[in-house]
Design a protein around this motif. Structure first.
Motif, PDB file in Angstrom:
ATOM      1  N   VAL A   1       4.741  24.219  56.673  1.00  0.00           N
ATOM      2  CA  VAL A   1       6.169  24.528  56.813  1.00  0.00           C
ATOM      3  C   VAL A   1       6.654  24.227  58.227  1.00  0.00           C
ATOM      4  O   VAL A   1       7.694  23.579  58.408  1.00  0.00           O
ATOM      5  N   THR A   2       5.919  24.681  59.246  1.00  0.00           N
ATOM      6  CA  THR A   2       6.396  24.548  60.629  1.00  0.00           C
ATOM      7  C   THR A   2       6.135  23.176  61.233  1.00  0.00           C
ATOM      8  O   THR A   2       7.037  22.567  61.806  1.00  0.00           O
TER       9      THR A   2
ATOM     10  N   SER B   1      -0.225  27.141  54.832  1.00  0.00           N
ATOM     11  CA  SER B   1       1.191  27.171  54.469  1.00  0.00           C
ATOM     12  C   SER B   1       2.066  27.175  55.710  1.00  0.00           C
ATOM     13  O   SER B   1       3.068  26.448  55.791  1.00  0.00           O
ATOM     14  N   TYR B   2       1.681  27.983  56.683  1.00  0.00           N
ATOM     15  CA  TYR B   2       2.428  28.067  57.946  1.00  0.00           C
ATOM     16  C   TYR B   2       2.479  26.704  58.628  1.00  0.00           C
ATOM     17  O   TYR B   2       3.533  26.249  59.067  1.00  0.00           O
TER      18      TYR B   2
ATOM     19  N   ARG C   1      10.417  27.142  59.247  1.00  0.00           N
ATOM     20  CA  ARG C   1       9.788  28.383  59.711  1.00  0.00           C
ATOM     21  C   ARG C   1       9.447  29.253  58.504  1.00  0.00           C
ATOM     22  O   ARG C   1      10.071  29.135  57.447  1.00  0.00           O
ATOM     23  N   ILE C   2       8.460  30.102  58.697  1.00  0.00           N
ATOM     24  CA  ILE C   2       8.059  31.044  57.659  1.00  0.00           C
ATOM     25  C   ILE C   2       7.882  32.396  58.332  1.00  0.00           C
ATOM     26  O   ILE C   2       7.282  32.495  59.391  1.00  0.00           O
ATOM     27  N   GLU C   3       8.466  33.409  57.720  1.00  0.00           N
ATOM     28  CA  GLU C   3       8.449  34.757  58.296  1.00  0.00           C
ATOM     29  C   GLU C   3       8.023  35.755  57.240  1.00  0.00           C
ATOM     30  O   GLU C   3       8.147  35.494  56.038  1.00  0.00           O
TER      31      GLU C   3
ATOM     32  N   PHE D   1       8.446  37.263  51.985  1.00  0.00           N
ATOM     33  CA  PHE D   1       8.224  36.056  52.760  1.00  0.00           C
ATOM     34  C   PHE D   1       9.499  35.253  52.718  1.00  0.00           C
ATOM     35  O   PHE D   1      10.106  35.091  51.648  1.00  0.00           O
ATOM     36  N   THR D   2       9.918  34.742  53.875  1.00  0.00           N
ATOM     37  CA  THR D   2      11.108  33.901  53.956  1.00  0.00           C
ATOM     38  C   THR D   2      10.686  32.555  54.520  1.00  0.00           C
ATOM     39  O   THR D   2      10.094  32.485  55.594  1.00  0.00           O
ATOM     40  N   VAL D   3      10.989  31.500  53.778  1.00  0.00           N
ATOM     41  CA  VAL D   3      10.682  30.143  54.214  1.00  0.00           C
ATOM     42  C   VAL D   3      12.018  29.436  54.412  1.00  0.00           C
ATOM     43  O   VAL D   3      12.871  29.436  53.520  1.00  0.00           O
TER      44      VAL D   3
ATOM     45  N   LEU E   1      -2.374  31.166  53.797  1.00  0.00           N
ATOM     46  CA  LEU E   1      -1.162  31.380  54.584  1.00  0.00           C
ATOM     47  C   LEU E   1      -1.182  30.595  55.888  1.00  0.00           C
ATOM     48  O   LEU E   1      -0.141  30.141  56.366  1.00  0.00           O
TER      49      LEU E   1
ATOM     50  N   ARG F   1      13.169  32.882  49.475  1.00  0.00           N
ATOM     51  CA  ARG F   1      12.628  34.227  49.681  1.00  0.00           C
ATOM     52  C   ARG F   1      11.751  34.596  48.499  1.00  0.00           C
ATOM     53  O   ARG F   1      12.158  34.433  47.345  1.00  0.00           O
TER      54      ARG F   1
END
Length: 119
Positions: free
Chosen positions: A92-93, A88-89, A99-101, A112-114, A85, A51
Motif C-alpha cells: 500500500v505505502t 500489505s503495508y 497509507r494504511i492505518e 483498518f483504513t486503506v 500485514l 475501511r
C-alpha cells in the motif's frame, strides 16, 4: 457498507486473519456474540478510502503499534507467519503511494483504513 458473515464470502490472507479474530471473539463471548465484518469504500479528494471494520476482540495499544512489523504475529505459534500485514503495508505505502492505518479498542473491535491515490 457490506457485511460478510462467512469466510466463504471472500478469500485471502487478510480476510482469513479477520475471520480468525471474529471466531476467537465468538468463542470467548459465548452465543450472544454475533460476529460482523463491514467493508466500505468512498472517493475522497484524489483518492479512494477502504475501511474494514470488525467487532472482534480488538487489540491493545502495544499490539496495534507493532502489527505492521515483519514477523509480528497475534495468532498462536505455528498458525501464522506474521508477514501478512507487513507485506500489505509495504504494498500500500511503497507500491501505491498510499497509507494504511489501524484503530482498535480491546473488547470492541478493529478498523483498518486503506487510502490509495487515484492515478
Amino acid at each position: 457498507m457490506g457485511i460478510f458473515s462467512s469466510p466463504a464470502c471472500t478469500k485471502g490472507k487478510f480476510t482469513n486473519n479477520t475471520f480468525f479474530v471474529l471466531a476467537r471473539r465468538q468463542e470467548t463471548s459465548g452465543t450472544d456474540c454475533k460476529p460482523s465484518l463491514g467493508v466500505s469504500t468512498e472517493k475522497q479528494g484524489g483518492g479512494v478510502v477502504v475501511r474494514i471494520q470488525d467487532n472482534g476482540t480488538g487489540m491493545s495499544k502495544a499490539t496495534s503499534a507493532n502489527i505492521f512489523q515483519p514477523f509480528f504475529a497475534t495468532k498462536p505459534t505455528g498458525e501464522g507467519t506474521g508477514l501478512v500485514l507487513s507485506l500489505s503495508y509495504d504494498i500500500v505505502t511503497k507500491g501505491h503511494g498510499g497509507r494504511i492505518e489501524v484503530e482498535s479498542a480491546e473488547g470492541k473491535g478493529t478498523t483498518f483504513t486503506v487510502v490509495l491515490p487515484i492515478a
